[in-house]
Design an enzyme around this catalytic site. Structure first.
Site, PDB file in Angstrom:
ATOM      1  N   ASP A   1      -6.074  -3.730  -1.991  1.00 22.01           N
ATOM      2  CA  ASP A   1      -5.019  -3.382  -1.040  1.00 22.01           C
ATOM      3  C   ASP A   1      -4.290  -4.607  -0.487  1.00 22.01           C
ATOM      4  OD1 ASP A   1      -3.592  -2.541   1.299  1.00 22.01           O
ATOM      5  OD2 ASP A   1      -4.843  -0.748   1.379  1.00 22.01           O
TER       6      ASP A   1
ATOM      7  N   SER B   1       0.833  -1.197   0.000  1.00 24.12           N
ATOM      8  CA  SER B   1       0.000   0.000   0.000  1.00 24.12           C
ATOM      9  C   SER B   1       0.874   1.256   0.000  1.00 24.12           C
ATOM     10  CB  SER B   1      -0.949  -0.045   1.200  1.00 24.12           C
ATOM     11  OG  SER B   1      -1.988   0.888   1.070  1.00 24.12           O
TER      12      SER B   1
END
Length: 277
Positions: A157, A39
């Site tokens: 993610d 991320s």
């Protein structure tokens, strides 16, 4: 592949890692054979590998605080709460990166979550896939309404399935691992209090919902691995302390500046420590 750097995400909490990485760049500390980012950690690593001190801080404090990135009204109307694709594209437009340097200096891997089975997957970035993979690894569930798709599938993610891919680094052969966390060491993740709500909010992504509900199990297992690594493995941890006052969606530039300075200080403390050993 012996020495690997792993950088956790955490959205705006990535300001801490930006400070640590700037400390590394100021001392020309680049001893790693590979890096793995998750991320915001992956976005931070792009600035580090491109040898752009200060860039990550500007991206977070100047662009990530912009309404075009975080917009509650847009979210209520059916759009993104956080537009990670805009942030990546805008940052590269205003502060261009030499992508060839980013992906070819040393192997650069990112962790992503497969939306079909909720499991973690890992890809090495190259010039053809970096845009999609950065979008994928930063595509926060619920608040970013798209998923990024490659030929092999669609992803969200990386922090859902593997927030701190230290075990993956070990499986890849690393014996000397440095990990930059976005939460104080000793933090323990708890299971969501309302798992049924998570499933309700992700009606078309049952496997991702399950991964979110069970995320704490893998996260805490990773923390145990970090604190008690296998024999012959060294894990160096750089983490914020209890005064770190930046949350996932913090937009206060004062708090972000404090978070950056703490990262810079912790990075320099780490460098001083290893020089004396």
């Amino acid at each position: 592949m012996n020495r690997v750097l792993v950088v956790e995400g955490g959205a705006m909490r990535g300001i801490f890692a930006s400070g640590v990485l700037d400390a590394f760049l100021s001392s020309n500390y680049r001893p790693f054979d590979a890096v793995i980012g998750v991320s915001a950690g992956a976005a931070n690593l792009s600035g580090y590998l491109a040898n752009k001190p200060g860039r990550n801080k500007k991206v977070i404090t100047e662009l990530a605080t912009d309404k075009r990135f975080i917009d509650p009204v847009r979210f209520i109307k059916g759009g993104h709460l956080v537009d990670v694709k805009w942030l990546w594209e805008c940052s590269n437009e205003k502060m261009p990166l030499d992508i060839s340097t980013v992906v070819n200096t040393i192997p650069f891997y990112v962790s992503v979550t497969d939306i079909n089975n909720g499991s973690s997957d890992y890809y090495q970035l190259d010039e053809s896939n970096i845009d999609k993979l950065i979008e994928a690894t930063t595509a926060l569930p619920l608040v970013y309404r798209d998923s990024a798709c490659l030929e092999s599938g669609c992803f969200m993610d990386g922090g859902i399935a593997d927030s701190i891919p230290v075990i993956k680094a070990y499986e890849m052969g690393a014996k000397d691992i440095t990990v930059i966390l976005s939460k104080p060491l000793g933090f323990e993740m708890e299971q969501p209090k309302f798992p049924s709500l998570v499933r309700k909010l992700l009606p078309n992504n049952e496997q991702v919902a399950n991964a979110l509900i069970n995320r704490h199990q893998h996260y805490n297992k990773t923390l145990e691995f970090i604190q008690s690594p296998p024999e012959g493995v060294t894990i160096n941890v750089i983490s914020p302390d209890g005064s770190f006052n930046v949350g996932r969606f913090t937009r206060s530039k004062r708090k972000l500046e404090q978070g950056y300075k703490q990262g810079l200080r912790k990075g320099n403390e780490f460098l001083t420590k290893i020089k004396t050993h």
